[in-house]
Motif scaffolding. Structure first.
Motif, mmCIF file in Angstrom:
data_model
loop_
_atom_site.group_PDB
_atom_site.id
_atom_site.type_symbol
_atom_site.label_atom_id
_atom_site.label_comp_id
_atom_site.label_asym_id
_atom_site.label_seq_id
_atom_site.Cartn_x
_atom_site.Cartn_y
_atom_site.Cartn_z
ATOM 1 N N GLY A 5 41.245 -26.608 3.482
ATOM 2 C CA GLY A 5 39.678 -26.317 3.180
ATOM 3 C C GLY A 5 39.202 -28.024 3.195
ATOM 4 O O GLY A 5 37.863 -27.871 3.355
ATOM 5 N N GLY A 6 39.700 -28.756 2.983
ATOM 6 C CA GLY A 6 39.356 -30.022 3.073
ATOM 7 C C GLY A 6 39.037 -30.373 4.568
ATOM 8 O O GLY A 6 37.830 -31.034 4.836
ATOM 9 N N ALA A 7 40.006 -30.168 5.317
ATOM 10 C CA ALA A 7 39.854 -30.224 6.992
ATOM 11 C C ALA A 7 38.401 -29.313 7.202
ATOM 12 O O ALA A 7 37.638 -29.867 8.140
ATOM 13 C CB ALA A 7 40.900 -29.808 7.724
ATOM 14 N N PHE A 8 38.369 -28.249 6.960
ATOM 15 C CA PHE A 8 37.080 -27.427 7.035
ATOM 16 C C PHE A 8 35.948 -27.952 6.646
ATOM 17 O O PHE A 8 34.830 -27.947 7.551
ATOM 18 C CB PHE A 8 37.439 -26.128 6.348
ATOM 19 C CG PHE A 8 36.063 -25.198 6.220
ATOM 20 C CD1 PHE A 8 35.935 -24.519 7.688
ATOM 21 C CD2 PHE A 8 35.237 -25.019 5.130
ATOM 22 C CE1 PHE A 8 34.958 -23.458 7.530
ATOM 23 C CE2 PHE A 8 34.234 -24.174 5.314
ATOM 24 C CZ PHE A 8 34.064 -23.372 6.394
ATOM 25 N N GLY A 9 35.963 -28.790 5.480
ATOM 26 C CA GLY A 9 34.850 -29.431 5.128
ATOM 27 C C GLY A 9 34.439 -30.489 6.030
ATOM 28 O O GLY A 9 33.239 -30.793 6.438
ATOM 29 N N ALA A 10 35.290 -31.242 6.806
ATOM 30 C CA ALA A 10 35.202 -32.449 7.493
ATOM 31 C C ALA A 10 34.777 -31.719 8.725
ATOM 32 O O ALA A 10 33.773 -32.678 9.480
ATOM 33 C CB ALA A 10 36.488 -33.247 7.833
ATOM 34 N N ALA A 11 35.198 -30.498 9.298
ATOM 35 C CA ALA A 11 34.761 -30.090 10.546
ATOM 36 C C ALA A 11 33.433 -29.825 10.511
ATOM 37 O O ALA A 11 32.717 -29.981 11.333
ATOM 38 C CB ALA A 11 35.835 -28.978 10.837
ATOM 39 N N LEU A 12 32.905 -29.076 9.493
ATOM 40 C CA LEU A 12 31.542 -28.454 9.167
ATOM 41 C C LEU A 12 30.540 -29.953 8.962
ATOM 42 O O LEU A 12 29.388 -29.481 9.262
ATOM 43 C CB LEU A 12 31.422 -27.318 8.665
ATOM 44 C CG LEU A 12 31.764 -25.914 9.038
ATOM 45 C CD1 LEU A 12 33.100 -25.872 9.623
ATOM 46 C CD2 LEU A 12 31.236 -25.017 7.922
ATOM 47 N N GLY A 13 30.902 -30.573 8.268
ATOM 48 C CA GLY A 13 30.130 -31.556 7.430
ATOM 49 C C GLY A 13 30.280 -30.970 5.749
ATOM 50 O O GLY A 13 30.305 -30.066 5.533
ATOM 51 N N ALA A 14 30.039 -32.029 5.125
ATOM 52 C CA ALA A 14 29.951 -31.920 3.574
ATOM 53 C C ALA A 14 28.770 -30.914 3.160
ATOM 54 O O ALA A 14 29.125 -29.751 2.458
ATOM 55 C CB ALA A 14 29.914 -33.144 2.691
ATOM 56 N N LEU A 15 27.632 -31.095 3.616
ATOM 57 C CA LEU A 15 26.295 -30.299 3.243
ATOM 58 C C LEU A 15 26.626 -29.089 3.814
ATOM 59 O O LEU A 15 26.386 -27.983 2.999
ATOM 60 C CB LEU A 15 25.086 -30.933 3.624
ATOM 61 C CG LEU A 15 24.019 -30.311 3.330
ATOM 62 C CD1 LEU A 15 23.917 -30.185 1.809
ATOM 63 C CD2 LEU A 15 22.692 -31.062 3.934
ATOM 64 N N PRO A 16 26.995 -28.702 5.202
ATOM 65 C CA PRO A 16 26.964 -27.287 5.682
ATOM 66 C C PRO A 16 28.089 -26.804 4.920
ATOM 67 O O PRO A 16 27.999 -25.105 4.476
ATOM 68 C CB PRO A 16 27.428 -27.464 6.917
ATOM 69 C CG PRO A 16 26.567 -28.741 7.491
ATOM 70 C CD PRO A 16 26.956 -29.710 6.201
ATOM 71 N N SER A 17 29.302 -27.230 4.387
ATOM 72 C CA SER A 17 30.213 -26.451 3.834
ATOM 73 C C SER A 17 29.883 -26.089 2.391
ATOM 74 O O SER A 17 30.051 -24.842 1.903
ATOM 75 C CB SER A 17 31.443 -27.249 3.597
ATOM 76 O OG SER A 17 31.190 -28.322 2.870
#
Length: 356
Positions: free
Chosen positions: A27-39
């Motif tokens: 989930g943290g890697a997902f937030g980095a991949a998309l960016g904090a705001l998009p996530s």
């Protein structure tokens, strides 16, 4: 055996905890991949959907073969505020990724970005392995902080506290000033921004000049405007709760509205800390006054109060250093701490959504 062993404070058996930990890393890697705001925008959509199902479920009663509350819990709690899109995991991972990239890859900053690149929470880092790894570590850390706070029975919003603590840890780990040095007369002074004063980047990044003071939202920092949007958002969230019974529906709508901010629509306000606290204001006030009108007024008051706390937070924790420390998370943590303590002291009849 794994089902018997319990991890102290966290309150989980070993195997479910391991599953949660692995998922939080992803989930943290997902937030980095998309960016904090998009996530976080995804958080809003999931919470909105989960709360919508919860409202429907309350209206039609228990669905055969589905335990009461199970559908909504699976979306709002386990996914929206859980290891997939929970702000303490995905958003925290994205914030840490931006902080890391601000030091390691300043050349990635887009043209026209006047702030330190470490503050660019809209930036999607895609598949860069080291940045994804940073997001994963901080996603796991965010999960642990929230679980420990929940296990200790902390009288506040553990997710919000986790978002703040992980962001501050990222500043320390990646070599940024914890608060930074204000360019004006003090931490609350925004006039250097209004005068468009520049300063050399001394806390990381390139040697090119950047703004001396970097307010969180250039269109939402004046006290009068923050108070006005706080009253409006608080009242609307209070009304939503009165009509639907959902504390989090207003929060979900606010988070979804940030899609327009991500897409570049100017002056979209950030209001999830306002609408969440507005709903709490109504929840607390209704049994005290026995009046929906009073509950709506209380919602507006707490929404405005939360907005102002967030503004103080951005002036102290955001504007003068080089990374994102989330003002709404600080506001939610502070306001819910007040609500939680007042409830424990017997001053108010409930603690909103806190499980105290």
């Amino acid at each position: 055996m794994y089902g018997i062993l319990q991890i102290p404070v966290v309150g989980m058996a070993v195997e479910p905890f391991v599953v949660l930990l692995i998922t939080a890393l992803a989930g943290g890697a997902f937030g980095a991949a998309l960016g904090a705001l998009p996530s976080f925008i995804f958080t809003g959509f999931v919470v909105f959907l989960g709360e919508g199902i919860a409202i429907l479920e309350r209206q039609i009663g228990t669905i055969e073969a589905v335990p009461q509350g199970e559908i909504a819990t699976g979306l709002t709690g386990v996914i929206g505020f859980g290891a997939i899109t929970g702000p303490h995991i995905a958003f925290a991972g994205g914030v840490a990724a931006s902080a890391y990239a601000g030091k390691k890859y300043p050349e990635m900053a887009p043209d026209g970005w006047d702030y330190h690149f470490g503050k660019n929470i809209s930036y999607a880092f895609g598949t860069k392995p080291d940045i994804l790894a940073v997001g994963a570590v901080f996603g796991a850390l965010g999960m642990l902080v929230a679980r420990v706070l929940g296990g200790l029975g902390a009288p506040t919003d553990g997710i919000a506290v986790s978002v703040v603590l992980t962001a501050l840890v990222a500043r320390v780990v990646f070599g940024y000033p914890l608060l930074g040095r204000p360019a004006g007369s003090g931490f609350l002074d925004m006039t250097p921004f209004e005068r468009e004063e520049k300063r050399a980047a001394t806390d990381g990044g390139t040697a090119s000049a950047r703004l001396a003071t970097e307010p969180w939202l250039p269109h939402q920092y004046r006290w009068s405007g923050v108070t006005a949007i706080g009253l409006v958002g608080g009242v609307l969230a209070g009304y939503i709760w009165l009509q639907t019974g959902s504390i989090f529906m207003g929060y979900g709508i606010s988070a979804m509205s940030l899609l327009f901010l991500q897409l570049g629509v100017e002056k979209i306000p950030v209001t999830h800390h306002i609408t969440l606290m507005g709903a709490v204001g109504a929840v607390v006030a209704l049994p005290v006054f026995g009046s929906e009108a009073a509950a709506i007024l209380a919602a507006g008051a707490l929404g405005a109060g939360s907005g102002l706390v967030g503004e103080v937070a951005q002036r102290v924790f955001y504007s003068h250093s080089g990374t994102h420390v989330d003002p709404p998370a600080i506001a939610i943590a502070v306001v819910m701490l007040v609500v939680g303590v007042l409830y424990l002291l017997g001053v108010v009849p409930n603690a909103g959504y806190l499980g105290l």
